[in-house]
Structure formats: structure tokens, C-alpha cells
Design an enzyme around this catalytic site. Sequence first.
Site, PDB file in Angstrom:
ATOM      1  CD  GLU A 397      47.231  63.663 -51.569  1.00 26.16           C
ATOM      2  OE1 GLU A 397      48.322  63.184 -51.212  1.00 26.16           O
ATOM      3  OE2 GLU A 397      46.888  64.855 -51.334  1.00 26.16           O
ATOM      4  CD  GLN A 419      54.531  59.606 -51.250  1.00 23.29           C
ATOM      5  OE1 GLN A 419      54.585  60.388 -50.299  1.00 23.29           O
ATOM      6  NE2 GLN A 419      55.189  59.807 -52.385  1.00 23.29           N
ATOM      7  CB  ALA A 421      45.634  53.880 -47.319  1.00 23.30           C
ATOM      8  CG  ASP A 422      47.661  56.695 -43.326  1.00 24.31           C
ATOM      9  OD1 ASP A 422      47.410  56.449 -42.144  1.00 24.31           O
ATOM     10  OD2 ASP A 422      48.321  55.910 -44.048  1.00 24.31           O
ATOM     11  CG  PHE A 423      49.033  60.811 -47.617  1.00 22.18           C
ATOM     12  CD1 PHE A 423      49.071  60.943 -46.236  1.00 22.18           C
ATOM     13  CD2 PHE A 423      50.231  60.685 -48.296  1.00 22.18           C
ATOM     14  CE1 PHE A 423      50.279  60.954 -45.548  1.00 22.18           C
ATOM     15  CE2 PHE A 423      51.445  60.699 -47.629  1.00 22.18           C
ATOM     16  CZ  PHE A 423      51.472  60.829 -46.246  1.00 22.18           C
ATOM     17  CG  HIS A 464      53.092  57.746 -42.939  1.00 23.52           C
ATOM     18  ND1 HIS A 464      53.223  58.766 -42.025  1.00 23.52           N
ATOM     19  CD2 HIS A 464      53.498  58.249 -44.137  1.00 23.52           C
ATOM     20  CE1 HIS A 464      53.693  59.843 -42.633  1.00 23.52           C
ATOM     21  NE2 HIS A 464      53.865  59.556 -43.913  1.00 23.52           N
TER      22      HIS A 464
END
Length: 658
Positions: A397, A419, A421-423, A464
Site C-alpha cells: 500500500e 482492499q 480501509a483497515d489496510f 476488516h
Amino acid sequence: MIFYRQNLSDTQLLDLYKKLLKPRLIEEKMLILIRQGKVSKWFSGIGQEAIAVGVTAVLDDSEYILPMHRNLGVFTSRNIPLYRLFSQWQGKANGFTKGRDRSFHFGTQEYNIIGMISHLGPQLGIADGIALANKLQNNKKITAVFTGEGATSEGDFHEALNIAAVWKLPVMFIIENNGYGLSTPTNEQYLCENLADKGIGYGIESHIIDGNNILEVYTKLAQLKAEMQENPHPVLLEFKTFRMRGHEEASGTKYVPEELMKIWGTKDPVDNYRMFLLDEGILSEGYDAQLHEEIKKEIDENLAIANAEPEIIPTYSGELDDVYKDFEYKEISSSLLTENIRFIDAISSSLKQSMQRHENLVIMGQDIAEYGGAFKITDGFVALFGKERVRNTPICESAVVSAGMGLSINGYKAIVEMQFADFVSTGFNPIVNLLAKSHYRWGEKADVVVRMPCGGGTQAGPFHSQTNEAWFTKTPGLKVVYPAFPYDAKGLLNTAINDPNPVLFFEHKQLYRSIYQDVPSDYYTLPLGKAALLKEGNSVTIITFGAPVHWALDTLAKNPEIEADLIDLRTLQPLDTETIFASVKKTGKVIIYQEDTMFGGIASDISALIMEECFEYLDAPVKRVASLDSPIPFTKALEDQFLPKNRFEEVLKELLDY
């Protein structure tokens, strides 16, 4: 040191010498000014000039170079007026950052130079984006990006090289291996003998070059550039060199063994090349002295210009007006033809029509190409727009966000899909320190939209299900959009893509397939920073956004006696305070409803604004309803307890009874 002139003319050889000499003489002058207290900080590149000069001499002026803070030779070889550099270092207006950043932390489109941020790694990803734009245009241009041996330990280094390898991008990754990262020697930074060996792991070509030999640098890079133009691909170049001064002047060099300093002193790139030219009869002592005098005169004249320039007088408007690039919103109205579609379809429609409208728009993300993305939003896009514009990315990312910035710099628009928002946490640094600050720092837009599938209610657990908008609403330079309805989602996403500023666009996953609405089939826009008043009443103001909009509507449907103004913010940054304050002044009571956890959420700032601006109109304390201050759990019973949905009605009634 052995120099091989190969087929270079005397004129070319002398030109390289002039380009080496100028940064050296400027540096020597800076060291004097440092001691006099006329320059606050200096990162010396003495001993490393041949790399910056050689790289810049090989590239055309139209090709981008991304230097570090020891690469003065890049700037002087591109013939930037010296008074502008001196003004930059003194924090004056004729510099490139209006006194907002120092040293070489700036870029200039005029000279196709993109400077670093202190976090180092992101500029490697920017180079990927610039090179991708070049490759899409098939213009045969090469991009060169500098880093030090210390920064090769950063994750951004791995990510950027991996992307460049997979996408076959024409990037020269230049490692200036000068022996020390501040005071930490190389044997405490990495275990491999040569950093060039890392190229094997990425499947890319790599070379070791004597970074103090200007002719070796120039001739090898000229050869590589021709090969890269014919067959686009990245190369990893390790330049062996040495830093003869401290990390910055205040650091000193006491940690360096004296014997090592003596060895590298004999390898000085300027002195050795001068002796070669004298021995070959290409340079005379008299002409050398003349060059010294001419350059010193140029330095003194330009210093006088910078010194005569007045100090910057700060103004609030001057600072705040440059946080964002000006964006003139153009309302595009829709036709009467509508279709009843889901939230997810509205997002897909916006992306599709925006791709058709903007031929320079590129979408990047994990699994977004043939697979269509984790939520199938881009399903079928490859057939319509091709894999050049709908690009699967490796799981990286940070470098992908930086590549989005590179695309923007080189004339493209970028959408990056997280993929989940957490990532975004692994891409956090380039968003808040690169995208957000670029226009304020040196006037460069960051035409990047980061799409953020977010939110709970689907039992997806701690990694997630977050709704993490507050990470970004407090960061100046970012815009944050969070729609609750398909109509708003399409119109606002269209505007976000048009806006040249960086936008975080939150899409609640639970709404994707559960919310339907009649949405115009054609392209239209909605303004950022304008809330929607969904219901009107005189007893209480409900302020919310995202999924809680629908939860609030459900609560009001169950309690028809409650006469409420229901405000859907839609945009969190910029925030529609006008609508908020007008409603609060009318009702006298206000409740703010968010899915994010309570402490530090945007509800806290909205509450503070209301207390400051509407205190005399309030008939009760401002109330906030939010999720528990814990990570979001997986099991349904625990998630239901975590989310504020079951607590809102009770707090609302308590407020009405106050």
C-alpha cells in the site's frame, strides 16, 4: 583512480568538470556561512558530487530526477538560478517552499526535480508513478531516483523495486552507499556484501559503480539509458562513495576512523578528475583558475540577491490558502433518466464514467483487474479500459500511494483502492506526510483519490471493520468524504476524482448491497463540503454520516413524535459548519452519532465547535454516541454491543427530556 574518456569530446569532458566544480564551490561557501550563523543547517555532499552530476548529465532536462539532500549537483546541473537556491536555504519567498520547508525538501516542475521528504522511502514509489506515466505515453523517458544505503532498509525500498520490476518501469534506482547512515556503519545496517545484490531478489538488472569517478558514472549510465529506452525496465545501481562531512554539519565525523577518512580523501571526485584533465592537456591551470573565479563571482552575486531579499512576513491567509490547491467546482447536472441501483453500483458507475471522461485516469489496487476487486466494483473494467489503466498491484500500500503521487506529478489522475480501509495503516505515511503536505510545501497538487471500504456490521473482526476517518480528518491537506446513499456516492466520487487535491473516500461495506436508490444513469457531480438535511424538526439536531444515517432514520421511524433535524454530513473535510450551526441555533439540542470509537473521533471536534460557536443557543449539553473504545470484535453479539446502534435511541430520549 583511472579515467577512460572513451568517445567523449574535450568539450564534454570540460562540461562535466564545470558541473562538478560548481556544487563543490557552493558547498565550501556554505560551510563558511554555517560558521557565521547565516545558514541554519547543511547536509553536505562533498565527496559525492560525481553521482549527482553524472546522473543529471545523462538525463534530458525533460526527464524527472528525484534527489536526496546531498545532491546539490542535480540542482546546479539543471541550471537553477543560484539566488533561488540561496533563498530556499534562508527560508525566503524566492525559494521554492515560501519558507515552509528547508534544505532540499522541495520540488520544482519547472526543472523536473522532485525533492524528498524526511521519511526518505516514499520518493522511490513516486519515481514508479512518474515512470508509469512515461510508459503509458510511450515517450521513452527515463526516471532517476536517489536513495542512501540506510534507506534501503525501509519497506518502501522493497515495495518500490518490486512494483518497478513487475510493471517493467524505466527507473534508475540510485543507491549512494556512502558508508554511514548518520553514524551507523553499513555493517550494522545490512548483512549482504553489496546492496546491488538485492537486485537479484527483485529480478532486475543491477550494477556496482565507482561513485567518485565521473566518467565511469556518466558512460555507464548513458549506456543503460539507451538500453532502457529500447526495452523499458528498472535498474538498481549501487554507487560506492563516501561522505566526507557529517550527516549534517552539527553531527561532525568523530565516529569515522581517521584512516578511513584519509583513504577516501585520496579518492576525491573533483580533485582526481581535475588532475586527469590537466594531465591530458584538456584543462590548463590558468583556465581552471578562471573557472574558479567565475563560479565564485556567480555565487557571491547570487548570495547578495538572496541576502537583500526581505524576510517573509507571515499572514494567516497566506498560510491557510495554500493548504489545498484551488479547485473550482463545476456542477454537472444529471438527466431525468434514473435507475434503481445499490450503493455499490453507484460507486462502480462513477468509476466507469470517470474513466471514460478522464483518459489520464489510472486505477490501482489489489485484485482489481480481471477479478474485479474484493467487492467486484471494477468487474469488467479491464475489458473496457485495459490493464494499463486498471492495474493489479502487489500487496504494498505504501508504494502504491506514492506511485499515485508520481502519476499526479506527471500529468495523470490516480485512484488507489484499499482492499479494506483497515489496510491503509501500511500506506499511512505517504498519505499524511506526502499527499497531504505537497501543495502546502511546494505548490504541487496530489491528484489522488484513496478509496476506503470500511465499517462494521458484517462480523469481519478487528482488521476488516474499522471506520478510521478520524486518522485523516485532523490532517491538513486531505479531504475526507463519507456518503450514506447511492446518489451521493456517485456524485461525490465524481467530484473527488475531478478535485486535484488528495481525497479519502469512505465507502461503508454494509451499505454496498443493502441500500438502493434511484440514481441518474449519466454523469453528474455534487459539491464537497455541503451536508444534506434529510429531515426537519425543531426539537433536536442529529448530526451523523455513513451507516449511522440509516440507523438514525430507523430510530426516527420508530419514534414519529420526535421532530428532528437530521443532518447527513456527507463530507467530513471540508465540514459544512454553516448547516450545523444553523440547525443547532434553531433546535437548541444536538446529538452527534458516529460509528467510530468515541475518544478522538470527529464527533469530539464537532461538539467542540458547537460549544464555541453556539453555546448561548444550547438548552442541553452536546451529546455524542459512538462505538466502544475498544477494537471492533468478530462475534455478532460482541460486535452488536460494540456498535452504537443499540444505544442511540436511549441517549436521544434522555437528551429530549433534559
